[in-house]
Write a protein that holds these residues in place. Structure first.
Motif, PDB file in Angstrom:
ATOM      1  N   GLY A  11       0.816  -1.210   0.000  1.00 32.62           N
ATOM      2  CA  GLY A  11       0.000   0.000   0.000  1.00 32.62           C
ATOM      3  C   GLY A  11       0.845   1.254   0.000  1.00 32.62           C
ATOM      4  O   GLY A  11       2.081   1.203  -0.078  1.00 32.62           O
ATOM      5  N   ASP A  12       0.176   2.373   0.115  1.00 35.52           N
ATOM      6  CA  ASP A  12       0.829   3.675  -0.018  1.00 35.52           C
ATOM      7  C   ASP A  12       1.638   4.107   1.193  1.00 35.52           C
ATOM      8  O   ASP A  12       2.593   4.861   1.063  1.00 35.52           O
ATOM      9  N   PHE A  13       1.264   3.681   2.384  1.00 35.12           N
ATOM     10  CA  PHE A  13       1.988   4.064   3.597  1.00 35.12           C
ATOM     11  C   PHE A  13       2.897   2.927   4.027  1.00 35.12           C
ATOM     12  O   PHE A  13       2.536   1.746   3.921  1.00 35.12           O
ATOM     13  N   TYR A  14       4.069   3.271   4.528  1.00 32.64           N
ATOM     14  CA  TYR A  14       5.010   2.250   4.995  1.00 32.64           C
ATOM     15  C   TYR A  14       5.951   2.840   6.039  1.00 32.64           C
ATOM     16  O   TYR A  14       6.076   4.057   6.178  1.00 32.64           O
ATOM     17  N   VAL A  15       6.600   1.957   6.784  1.00 32.56           N
ATOM     18  CA  VAL A  15       7.654   2.351   7.721  1.00 32.56           C
ATOM     19  C   VAL A  15       8.978   2.000   7.057  1.00 32.56           C
ATOM     20  O   VAL A  15       9.161   0.887   6.551  1.00 32.56           O
ATOM     21  N   GLU A  16       9.891   2.953   7.071  1.00 33.16           N
ATOM     22  CA  GLU A  16      11.200   2.741   6.461  1.00 33.16           C
ATOM     23  C   GLU A  16      12.014   1.737   7.272  1.00 33.16           C
ATOM     24  O   GLU A  16      12.039   1.792   8.509  1.00 33.16           O
ATOM     25  N   SER A  17      12.669   0.848   6.588  1.00 36.72           N
ATOM     26  CA  SER A  17      13.479  -0.178   7.233  1.00 36.72           C
ATOM     27  C   SER A  17      14.645   0.441   8.000  1.00 36.72           C
ATOM     28  O   SER A  17      15.337   1.315   7.494  1.00 36.72           O
ATOM     29  N   GLY A  18      14.841  -0.025   9.238  1.00 34.74           N
ATOM     30  CA  GLY A  18      15.950   0.438  10.059  1.00 34.74           C
ATOM     31  C   GLY A  18      15.744   1.784  10.697  1.00 34.74           C
ATOM     32  O   GLY A  18      16.631   2.297  11.375  1.00 34.74           O
ATOM     33  N   CYS A  19      14.583   2.367  10.539  1.00 38.33           N
ATOM     34  CA  CYS A  19      14.334   3.720  11.043  1.00 38.33           C
ATOM     35  C   CYS A  19      13.601   3.728  12.380  1.00 38.33           C
ATOM     36  O   CYS A  19      13.734   4.660  13.142  1.00 38.33           O
ATOM     37  N   CYS A  20      12.843   2.711  12.673  1.00 36.91           N
ATOM     38  CA  CYS A  20      12.005   2.689  13.873  1.00 36.91           C
ATOM     39  C   CYS A  20      12.840   2.789  15.148  1.00 36.91           C
ATOM     40  O   CYS A  20      13.829   2.079  15.320  1.00 36.91           O
ATOM     41  N   THR A  21      12.403   3.678  16.035  1.00 40.80           N
ATOM     42  CA  THR A  21      13.067   3.837  17.336  1.00 40.80           C
ATOM     43  C   THR A  21      12.179   3.339  18.479  1.00 40.80           C
ATOM     44  O   THR A  21      12.468   3.595  19.637  1.00 40.80           O
ATOM     45  N   CYS A  22      11.087   2.658  18.130  1.00 39.91           N
ATOM     46  CA  CYS A  22      10.119   2.166  19.118  1.00 39.91           C
ATOM     47  C   CYS A  22       9.581   3.303  19.986  1.00 39.91           C
ATOM     48  O   CYS A  22       9.432   3.169  21.202  1.00 39.91           O
ATOM     49  N   CYS A  23       9.285   4.421  19.338  1.00 38.27           N
ATOM     50  CA  CYS A  23       8.793   5.607  20.040  1.00 38.27           C
ATOM     51  C   CYS A  23       7.372   5.428  20.562  1.00 38.27           C
ATOM     52  O   CYS A  23       6.926   6.187  21.402  1.00 38.27           O
ATOM     53  N   ASP A  24       6.658   4.461  20.050  1.00 37.62           N
ATOM     54  CA  ASP A  24       5.274   4.144  20.420  1.00 37.62           C
ATOM     55  C   ASP A  24       4.238   5.130  19.885  1.00 37.62           C
ATOM     56  O   ASP A  24       3.058   4.982  20.165  1.00 37.62           O
ATOM     57  N   VAL A  25       4.646   6.145  19.138  1.00 36.00           N
ATOM     58  CA  VAL A  25       3.675   7.079  18.559  1.00 36.00           C
ATOM     59  C   VAL A  25       2.648   6.335  17.708  1.00 36.00           C
ATOM     60  O   VAL A  25       1.446   6.559  17.864  1.00 36.00           O
ATOM     61  N   PRO A  26       3.071   5.437  16.813  1.00 35.47           N
ATOM     62  CA  PRO A  26       2.057   4.729  16.015  1.00 35.47           C
ATOM     63  C   PRO A  26       1.082   3.918  16.870  1.00 35.47           C
ATOM     64  O   PRO A  26      -0.110   3.843  16.555  1.00 35.47           O
ATOM     65  N   MET A  27       1.582   3.332  17.945  1.00 38.50           N
ATOM     66  CA  MET A  27       0.721   2.497  18.786  1.00 38.50           C
ATOM     67  C   MET A  27      -0.261   3.327  19.602  1.00 38.50           C
ATOM     68  O   MET A  27      -1.334   2.848  19.967  1.00 38.50           O
ATOM     69  N   VAL A  28       0.092   4.568  19.880  1.00 41.31           N
ATOM     70  CA  VAL A  28      -0.808   5.454  20.617  1.00 41.31           C
ATOM     71  C   VAL A  28      -1.824   6.095  19.672  1.00 41.31           C
ATOM     72  O   VAL A  28      -3.010   6.152  19.968  1.00 41.31           O
ATOM     73  N   GLU A  29      -1.361   6.577  18.538  1.00 42.63           N
ATOM     74  CA  GLU A  29      -2.214   7.336  17.625  1.00 42.63           C
ATOM     75  C   GLU A  29      -3.007   6.478  16.633  1.00 42.63           C
ATOM     76  O   GLU A  29      -4.069   6.903  16.194  1.00 42.63           O
ATOM     77  N   ALA A  30      -2.487   5.326  16.271  1.00 43.65           N
ATOM     78  CA  ALA A  30      -3.166   4.485  15.263  1.00 43.65           C
ATOM     79  C   ALA A  30      -2.880   3.009  15.498  1.00 43.65           C
ATOM     80  O   ALA A  30      -2.345   2.322  14.628  1.00 43.65           O
ATOM     81  N   PRO A  31      -3.245   2.480  16.651  1.00 47.53           N
ATOM     82  CA  PRO A  31      -2.917   1.081  16.956  1.00 47.53           C
ATOM     83  C   PRO A  31      -3.574   0.094  15.994  1.00 47.53           C
ATOM     84  O   PRO A  31      -3.084  -1.022  15.833  1.00 47.53           O
ATOM     85  N   GLN A  32      -4.640   0.493  15.330  1.00 51.04           N
ATOM     86  CA  GLN A  32      -5.315  -0.384  14.373  1.00 51.04           C
ATOM     87  C   GLN A  32      -4.537  -0.507  13.066  1.00 51.04           C
ATOM     88  O   GLN A  32      -4.821  -1.392  12.261  1.00 51.04           O
ATOM     89  N   LEU A  33      -3.519   0.351  12.857  1.00 48.40           N
ATOM     90  CA  LEU A  33      -2.780   0.367  11.591  1.00 48.40           C
ATOM     91  C   LEU A  33      -1.342  -0.115  11.711  1.00 48.40           C
ATOM     92  O   LEU A  33      -0.675  -0.321  10.692  1.00 48.40           O
ATOM     93  N   PHE A  34      -0.840  -0.294  12.932  1.00 44.83           N
ATOM     94  CA  PHE A  34       0.569  -0.637  13.141  1.00 44.83           C
ATOM     95  C   PHE A  34       0.714  -1.827  14.079  1.00 44.83           C
ATOM     96  O   PHE A  34      -0.129  -2.059  14.939  1.00 44.83           O
ATOM     97  N   LYS A  35       1.823  -2.511  13.916  1.00 40.32           N
ATOM     98  CA  LYS A  35       2.227  -3.580  14.833  1.00 40.32           C
ATOM     99  C   LYS A  35       3.738  -3.519  14.986  1.00 40.32           C
ATOM    100  O   LYS A  35       4.427  -2.885  14.203  1.00 40.32           O
ATOM    101  N   TYR A  36       4.227  -4.224  16.007  1.00 42.00           N
ATOM    102  CA  TYR A  36       5.668  -4.402  16.187  1.00 42.00           C
ATOM    103  C   TYR A  36       6.060  -5.791  15.709  1.00 42.00           C
ATOM    104  O   TYR A  36       5.358  -6.762  15.963  1.00 42.00           O
ATOM    105  N   SER A  37       7.178  -5.852  15.050  1.00 34.10           N
ATOM    106  CA  SER A  37       7.728  -7.127  14.627  1.00 34.10           C
ATOM    107  C   SER A  37       8.685  -7.634  15.697  1.00 34.10           C
ATOM    108  O   SER A  37       9.430  -6.858  16.279  1.00 34.10           O
ATOM    109  N   ASP A  38       8.662  -8.915  15.925  1.00 30.33           N
ATOM    110  CA  ASP A  38       9.656  -9.515  16.816  1.00 30.33           C
ATOM    111  C   ASP A  38      10.468 -10.558  16.052  1.00 30.33           C
ATOM    112  O   ASP A  38      11.090 -11.437  16.625  1.00 30.33           O
ATOM    113  N   ALA A  39      10.445 -10.416  14.726  1.00 33.63           N
ATOM    114  CA  ALA A  39      11.128 -11.387  13.874  1.00 33.63           C
ATOM    115  C   ALA A  39      12.632 -11.150  13.789  1.00 33.63           C
ATOM    116  O   ALA A  39      13.351 -11.970  13.247  1.00 33.63           O
TER     117      ALA A  39
END
Length: 116
Positions: A11-39
């Motif tokens: 799709g049109d929106f994505y998270v850039e690889s290697g950029c995530c700092t686990c700031c939790d902003v996505p989980m607070v503002e749009a938890p229905q659209l984001f997840k954390y990977s533990d892979a």
């Protein structure tokens, strides 16, 4: 060219690889659209669902506005989303307008006072 994290859904929106700092902003503002990977050896967020309605889109754009680094990106071509990103001062998160060499997003980090 920026590299999307592999677990992003298509799709049109994505998270850039290697950029995530686990700031939790996505989980607070749009938890229905984001997840954390533990892979991998470190946690990394990713877009698990693309916005399906106006409320989801508003939530996604709020994540883009609030996140410290420019990790959540838009690669689509919708003129209304271009306008909304530009009007909110977030057009640097749109791949169509990206002029940062080699995708170096450290130049686009927000000043600490913009968070509060």
């Amino acid at each position: 060219m920026r590299e999307p994290y592999p677990e992003n859904v298509d799709g049109d929106f994505y998270v850039e690889s290697g950029c995530c700092t686990c700031c939790d902003v996505p989980m607070v503002e749009a938890p229905q659209l984001f997840k954390y990977s533990d892979a991998t050896e470190y946690m990394h967020c990713y877009v698990s669902k693309q916005p399906a309605n106006d409320a989801d889109l508003t939530n996604m754009l709020t994540v883009i506005s609030c996140a410290e680094f420019r990790c959540v990106r838009y690669r689509g071509d919708d003129p209304d989303i271009f306008r909304r990103l530009k009007d909110s001062g977030n057009d640097d998160c749109c791949d169509a307008f990206d002029s940062t060499p080699n995708g170096d997003n450290t130049q686009n980090a927000r000043p600490w006072w913009r968070f509060w």
